[in-house]
Design a protein around this motif. Sequence first.
Motif, short mmCIF file in Angstrom:
data_model
loop_
_atom_site.label_atom_id
_atom_site.label_comp_id
_atom_site.label_asym_id
_atom_site.label_seq_id
_atom_site.Cartn_x
_atom_site.Cartn_y
_atom_site.Cartn_z
N ASN A 47 0.83 -1.20 0.00
CA ASN A 47 0.00 0.00 0.00
C ASN A 47 0.87 1.26 0.00
O ASN A 47 2.00 1.27 0.49
CB ASN A 47 -0.92 0.03 1.22
CG ASN A 47 -1.97 -1.07 1.19
OD1 ASN A 47 -2.24 -1.65 0.14
ND2 ASN A 47 -2.54 -1.37 2.34
N GLY A 48 0.29 2.35 -0.56
CA GLY A 48 1.01 3.62 -0.57
C GLY A 48 0.67 4.44 -1.78
O GLY A 48 -0.22 4.07 -2.56
N GLU A 49 1.35 5.57 -1.94
CA GLU A 49 1.15 6.44 -3.09
C GLU A 49 2.35 6.36 -4.02
O GLU A 49 3.51 6.31 -3.57
CB GLU A 49 0.91 7.89 -2.65
CG GLU A 49 -0.46 8.10 -2.05
CD GLU A 49 -0.90 9.56 -2.07
OE1 GLU A 49 -0.20 10.39 -2.68
OE2 GLU A 49 -1.96 9.85 -1.48
N TYR A 50 2.06 6.36 -5.32
CA TYR A 50 3.08 6.18 -6.35
C TYR A 50 2.76 7.13 -7.50
O TYR A 50 1.74 7.80 -7.52
CB TYR A 50 3.10 4.73 -6.85
CG TYR A 50 3.32 3.70 -5.76
CD1 TYR A 50 4.59 3.22 -5.49
CD2 TYR A 50 2.24 3.22 -4.99
CE1 TYR A 50 4.79 2.28 -4.49
CE2 TYR A 50 2.44 2.29 -3.98
CZ TYR A 50 3.73 1.82 -3.73
OH TYR A 50 3.94 0.90 -2.74
N ARG A 54 -0.71 10.76 -10.03
CA ARG A 54 -0.58 10.21 -8.68
C ARG A 54 -1.52 9.02 -8.51
O ARG A 54 -2.70 9.08 -8.87
CB ARG A 54 -0.88 11.27 -7.63
CG ARG A 54 0.15 12.37 -7.55
CD ARG A 54 -0.33 13.49 -6.65
NE ARG A 54 -0.62 13.02 -5.29
CZ ARG A 54 -1.65 13.44 -4.57
NH1 ARG A 54 -2.50 14.33 -5.06
NH2 ARG A 54 -1.83 12.97 -3.35
N ARG A 96 -2.79 5.79 -5.85
CA ARG A 96 -2.83 5.22 -4.50
C ARG A 96 -3.14 3.72 -4.61
O ARG A 96 -4.09 3.34 -5.31
CB ARG A 96 -3.87 5.91 -3.63
CG ARG A 96 -3.95 5.34 -2.20
CD ARG A 96 -4.98 6.07 -1.36
NE ARG A 96 -4.59 7.46 -1.11
CZ ARG A 96 -5.29 8.51 -1.55
NH1 ARG A 96 -6.39 8.32 -2.26
NH2 ARG A 96 -4.87 9.73 -1.29
N GLU A 118 -4.24 0.39 -2.54
CA GLU A 118 -4.83 -0.15 -1.32
C GLU A 118 -5.26 -1.58 -1.58
O GLU A 118 -6.03 -1.84 -2.51
CB GLU A 118 -6.03 0.69 -0.87
CG GLU A 118 -5.67 2.11 -0.44
CD GLU A 118 -6.89 2.90 0.03
OE1 GLU A 118 -8.00 2.33 0.01
OE2 GLU A 118 -6.72 4.07 0.42
N VAL A 168 -5.37 9.04 -7.60
CA VAL A 168 -5.77 9.83 -6.45
C VAL A 168 -6.84 10.83 -6.86
O VAL A 168 -7.80 11.09 -6.12
CB VAL A 168 -4.55 10.56 -5.86
CG1 VAL A 168 -4.98 11.55 -4.78
CG2 VAL A 168 -3.56 9.54 -5.29
#
Length: 372
Positions: free
Chosen positions: A278-281, A287, A289, A291, A298
């Motif tokens: 998980n995280g933002e890339y 952008r 996200r 999950e 995003v």
Amino acid sequence: MTVYTNARIVTPTGVIGRGWLEAEHGRITGVGTGDRRGRDLAGAWLLPGFVDLHVHGGGGHSAMTSEAAIREAVAFHRAHGTTTTLVSLVTAPLPDLAEAAGWIADLTEEGLVAGCHFEGPFLAHSRCGAQNPAALRPPSLADLRLLLDAGRGTVRQVTVAPELVNEETGEDGIDLVRELVSRGVVAAVGHTDATYAQAKAAFAAGASLVTHAFNGMRGLHHREPGAVVAAAESAGVVLEIINDGIHLDPAIVRMIDRIAPGRLALITDAIDATGMGNGEYLLGAMRVRVEDGTARLVENGSLAGSTLTMDAALRRAVQDVGIPIETASRYASAVPAQALGLADRGALVPGRRADLVILDADLRVVEVPEAD
């Protein structure tokens, strides 16, 4: 010479229950059944290495970043059974795409990757998905030729929305399809709002692939069947499938397998977040996200590539969709190899490249042997 014995070998004619495979100098020199001296695989599955037509990155590395990043992404996917990678570039300004195509050309000439896939910039705004809408461009033969030239003969595939028209020049998506075909490049229909008739026209002009079928295009409707049905009715057209259980329901995969048997290509559409959690890339300039394995923009929640690997795609095809392993293996190896014109790989037969993947009883990767 290396001999693998006591393996369940998936061949084009079926599964050899207790077989052996012999390889030498990077080529398969024999396949058979019965006892042979060699490395005992204790009943493990032996399949041709996977051929992924659609990879943006993996293991934390993006193809849009650098040549070094592409190397790392390729290594990540090789550990999951992918022995042939076509590197996909998302829509970006032409200079950025040309620069990345140059990196990919270097790696193709080295033999590390199979070439470059431009997934854009000639795509429909209405179906751009996670592509950067600010960098989309109308059909332009001059722009297309610039990108192809940047790839120095290593561009193998370009995704086009065939219904697009350049209001200034009059050029349209079909013009791009014809140009690609004339230069020996696979023209793929994708990120498109094309009607059934418009898609049929693209396939009649020589387009031979559908970029991630059902995603980034019209869905099925009883009065407007769209690009997927047009592809199914067009002999030889291959349909890419993101078989992660997110982009397509297993029932849809079964349906495509019925209406276009033998013409599916399992792909990952993997982004740099694959294998990272998980995280933002970033996907190009967008952008993303992640999950629970699902990647979305995003900004608007659109699906943004996947975190899939080819071993997982094959495993889901067999265990969740119900496709026989010999068919799933073709969809992961032989069909995509044929789509790119790579006749030297994709099947465990003498004379082909010894690109192999060893899987356990649960179809998880045990080893991806290096060619001897």
